[in-house]
Design a protein around this motif. Structure first.
Motif, PDB file in Angstrom:
ATOM      1  N   PHE A   1       0.904  -1.253   0.016  1.00 17.69           N
ATOM      2  CA  PHE A   1       0.179   0.108  -0.123  1.00 17.69           C
ATOM      3  C   PHE A   1       0.925   1.279   0.078  1.00 17.69           C
ATOM      4  N   THR A   2       0.302   2.276  -0.438  1.00 15.80           N
ATOM      5  CA  THR A   2       1.041   3.769  -0.477  1.00 15.80           C
ATOM      6  C   THR A   2      -0.102   4.545   0.308  1.00 15.80           C
ATOM      7  N   THR A   3       0.263   5.716   0.620  1.00 15.14           N
ATOM      8  CA  THR A   3      -0.775   6.748   1.095  1.00 15.14           C
ATOM      9  C   THR A   3      -1.796   7.288   0.235  1.00 15.14           C
ATOM     10  N   LYS A   4      -1.628   6.973  -1.128  1.00 21.20           N
ATOM     11  CA  LYS A   4      -2.256   7.393  -2.306  1.00 21.20           C
ATOM     12  C   LYS A   4      -3.503   6.291  -2.535  1.00 21.20           C
ATOM     13  N   ASP A   5      -3.509   5.253  -1.824  1.00 22.17           N
ATOM     14  CA  ASP A   5      -4.468   4.038  -1.903  1.00 22.17           C
ATOM     15  C   ASP A   5      -5.710   4.934  -1.068  1.00 22.17           C
ATOM     16  N   PRO A   6      -6.968   4.214  -1.394  1.00 28.15           N
ATOM     17  CA  PRO A   6      -8.148   4.813  -0.732  1.00 28.15           C
ATOM     18  C   PRO A   6      -8.412   4.148   0.606  1.00 28.15           C
ATOM     19  N   LEU A   7      -7.457   4.398   1.848  1.00 26.41           N
ATOM     20  CA  LEU A   7      -7.262   3.570   2.891  1.00 26.41           C
ATOM     21  C   LEU A   7      -8.627   3.931   3.769  1.00 26.41           C
ATOM     22  N   ASP A   8      -9.186   5.072   3.824  1.00 24.89           N
ATOM     23  CA  ASP A   8     -10.388   5.367   4.495  1.00 24.89           C
ATOM     24  C   ASP A   8     -11.371   4.598   3.980  1.00 24.89           C
ATOM     25  N   LYS A   9     -11.502   4.176   2.679  1.00 27.82           N
ATOM     26  CA  LYS A   9     -12.751   3.434   2.075  1.00 27.82           C
ATOM     27  C   LYS A   9     -12.513   1.594   2.604  1.00 27.82           C
ATOM     28  N   ILE A  10     -10.945   1.368   2.644  1.00 27.94           N
ATOM     29  CA  ILE A  10     -10.917   0.129   2.890  1.00 27.94           C
ATOM     30  C   ILE A  10     -11.276  -0.020   4.530  1.00 27.94           C
TER      31      ILE A  10
ATOM     32  N   LYS B   1     -14.980  -0.452   5.010  1.00 29.78           N
ATOM     33  CA  LYS B   1     -15.360  -1.523   4.563  1.00 29.78           C
ATOM     34  C   LYS B   1     -15.113  -2.811   5.477  1.00 29.78           C
ATOM     35  N   THR B   2     -14.079  -2.472   6.249  1.00 27.65           N
ATOM     36  CA  THR B   2     -13.514  -3.546   7.324  1.00 27.65           C
ATOM     37  C   THR B   2     -14.327  -3.389   8.619  1.00 27.65           C
ATOM     38  N   LEU B   3     -14.902  -2.286   8.883  1.00 22.46           N
ATOM     39  CA  LEU B   3     -15.710  -2.014   9.912  1.00 22.46           C
ATOM     40  C   LEU B   3     -17.049  -1.700   9.556  1.00 22.46           C
ATOM     41  N   PRO B   4     -17.879  -2.325   8.801  1.00 23.89           N
ATOM     42  CA  PRO B   4     -19.133  -1.918   8.396  1.00 23.89           C
ATOM     43  C   PRO B   4     -20.268  -1.830   9.460  1.00 23.89           C
ATOM     44  N   GLU B   5     -19.989  -2.380  10.714  1.00 29.59           N
ATOM     45  CA  GLU B   5     -21.154  -1.843  11.913  1.00 29.59           C
ATOM     46  C   GLU B   5     -20.531  -1.345  12.810  1.00 29.59           C
ATOM     47  N   LYS B   6     -19.462  -0.499  12.561  1.00 27.49           N
ATOM     48  CA  LYS B   6     -18.902   0.740  13.762  1.00 27.49           C
ATOM     49  C   LYS B   6     -19.068   2.177  12.873  1.00 27.49           C
ATOM     50  N   LYS B   7     -19.205   3.008  13.737  1.00 31.28           N
ATOM     51  CA  LYS B   7     -19.403   4.407  13.397  1.00 31.28           C
ATOM     52  C   LYS B   7     -18.039   5.007  13.435  1.00 31.28           C
ATOM     53  N   ILE B   8     -17.319   5.500  12.404  1.00 33.46           N
ATOM     54  CA  ILE B   8     -15.848   5.944  12.467  1.00 33.46           C
ATOM     55  C   ILE B   8     -16.230   7.370  12.880  1.00 33.46           C
TER      56      ILE B   8
ATOM     57  N   LYS C   1     -12.985   9.069  13.995  1.00 36.35           N
ATOM     58  CA  LYS C   1     -11.903   9.881  13.868  1.00 36.35           C
ATOM     59  C   LYS C   1     -10.627   8.718  13.244  1.00 36.35           C
ATOM     60  N   THR C   2      -9.730   9.206  12.193  1.00 36.36           N
ATOM     61  CA  THR C   2      -8.852   8.497  11.922  1.00 36.36           C
ATOM     62  C   THR C   2      -7.361   9.609  12.040  1.00 36.36           C
ATOM     63  N   GLU C   3      -6.459   8.637  12.559  1.00 34.60           N
ATOM     64  CA  GLU C   3      -5.057   9.495  12.804  1.00 34.60           C
ATOM     65  C   GLU C   3      -4.172   8.505  12.382  1.00 34.60           C
ATOM     66  N   HIS C   4      -3.252   8.880  11.341  1.00 35.33           N
ATOM     67  CA  HIS C   4      -1.926   8.479  11.026  1.00 35.33           C
ATOM     68  C   HIS C   4      -0.844   8.502  12.021  1.00 35.33           C
ATOM     69  N   ILE C   5      -0.282   7.412  12.076  1.00 34.45           N
ATOM     70  CA  ILE C   5       0.790   7.412  13.292  1.00 34.45           C
ATOM     71  C   ILE C   5       1.916   7.632  12.449  1.00 34.45           C
ATOM     72  N   LEU C   6       2.864   8.478  12.724  1.00 34.62           N
ATOM     73  CA  LEU C   6       3.848   8.619  11.628  1.00 34.62           C
ATOM     74  C   LEU C   6       4.942   8.114  11.894  1.00 34.62           C
TER      75      LEU C   6
ATOM     76  N   VAL D   1       0.462   2.955   9.558  1.00 37.00           N
ATOM     77  CA  VAL D   1      -0.493   2.645  10.766  1.00 37.00           C
ATOM     78  C   VAL D   1      -1.294   3.762  11.015  1.00 37.00           C
ATOM     79  N   ILE D   2      -2.543   3.526  11.067  1.00 36.91           N
ATOM     80  CA  ILE D   2      -3.762   4.329  11.510  1.00 36.91           C
ATOM     81  C   ILE D   2      -4.400   4.034  12.437  1.00 36.91           C
ATOM     82  N   GLU D   3      -4.689   4.807  13.526  1.00 34.71           N
ATOM     83  CA  GLU D   3      -5.461   4.662  14.560  1.00 34.71           C
ATOM     84  C   GLU D   3      -6.927   4.983  14.203  1.00 34.71           C
ATOM     85  N   VAL D   4      -7.970   3.987  14.451  1.00 36.43           N
ATOM     86  CA  VAL D   4      -9.285   4.468  14.058  1.00 36.43           C
ATOM     87  C   VAL D   4     -10.053   4.372  15.268  1.00 36.43           C
ATOM     88  N   THR D   5     -10.713   5.433  15.771  1.00 35.17           N
ATOM     89  CA  THR D   5     -11.733   5.605  16.734  1.00 35.17           C
ATOM     90  C   THR D   5     -12.977   5.447  16.335  1.00 35.17           C
ATOM     91  N   THR D   6     -13.806   4.442  16.731  1.00 34.36           N
ATOM     92  CA  THR D   6     -15.093   4.306  16.602  1.00 34.36           C
ATOM     93  C   THR D   6     -15.891   4.479  17.798  1.00 34.36           C
TER      94      THR D   6
END
Length: 270
Positions: free
Chosen positions: A5-14, A17-24, A26-31, A38-43
């Protein structure tokens, strides 16, 4: 077709799709992620870490990471991530695990009292001993990948100047025991009372000499007091000094690769 993967990929959409039953929320890239995006996803149902491999080598190793995490779970006194491995529609692997609430030892180590620091040193050593004592009979093949093989490939895939003397030494001293392989301050988690509760990031893990984990823990700057208390927990530290040097060479080589290819990544103090 690339399998990373690269940061140009549609990571938010992935992620959606991976967490269909959860309300997202916030997302935060861990630099500071060297090997994966690495992305921390708060649901609304908790927080999760997504890891998207940066190249073909780490795509293979994230499969190992998941296998080791799931094999180790429940076999030590400490939490380890319950890792789930996924593949996107292009058959690229990525992993997800629920966040273990706490602080990294790197965040806290210079703020700990002597008594607390002694307890952390004891628990870190205890983890190394418990991990290396796990029975590997019947373990998945990914778990039994030799650390020396992993580090050799890491070097020859990414470094400009090879460190073959270090590889020869690591291979010579290797044992068939489970090691974490990247045991550093950022991968040890503490609770609100500064007690060790968990260990994360098993991407380097495999079979090797447990003193490699001891040396890895000391290969980056730590307080002298911690080093003294930590080493006091082991009967045999005869190879630690040489292994520490090998780890520093490994870090330097990969840091050069990161600076050249991923300048957006924040490098920890080495």
């Amino acid at each position: 077709m690339r399998n990373f993967f690269t940061t140009k990929d549609p990571l938010d959409k992935i992620i959606e799709k991976t967490l269909p039953e959860k309300k997202i929320l916030k997302t935060e890239h861990i630099l500071t992620g060297w090997t994966n995006i690495v992305i921390e996803v708060t649901t609304d149902k908790g927080s999760y870490f997504f890891r998207f491999p940066r190249n073909p080598f780490w795509s293979r190793m994230i499969v190992k990471d998941a296998a080791v995490c799931n094999f180790v779970e429940g076999k030590t006194s400490y939490y380890t991530p319950q890792m789930k491995l996924y593949y996107d529609d292009k058959k690229r692997p990525y992993s997800v695990h629920k966040k273990i609430e706490g602080y990294t030892l790197g965040d806290r180590i210079y703020h700990l009292s002597h008594t607390t620091l002694t307890g952390v040193a004891y628990d870190t050593a205890k983890f190394i001993k418990e991990l290396s004592g796990i029975d590997l009979r019947g373990a998945p093949k990914e778990v039994q990948m030799p650390l020396s093989e992993f580090l050799y490939e890491l070097d020859h895939e990414h470094y400009k100047k090879h460190i073959d003397k270090d590889h020869d030494y690591i291979k010579k001293t290797e044992e068939h025991k489970l090691v974490h392989g990247d045991l550093n301050l950022g991968n040890i988690l503490l609770d609100e009372n500064d007690k060790v509760i968990g260990v994360i990031d098993f991407c380097f893990a495999g079979t090797g000499n447990p003193q490699m984990d001891t040396a890895r823990m000391l290969s980056r700057p730590v307080p002298e007091e911690f080093e003294k208390e930590f080493l006091a927990q082991f009967v045999d530290t005869s190879e630690v000094k040489r292994m520490k040097t090998a780890w520093q060479h490994i870090d330097a080589g990969y840091a050069e690769h990161i600076r050249t290819n991923f300048p957006e990544i924040t490098l920890n103090q080495l």
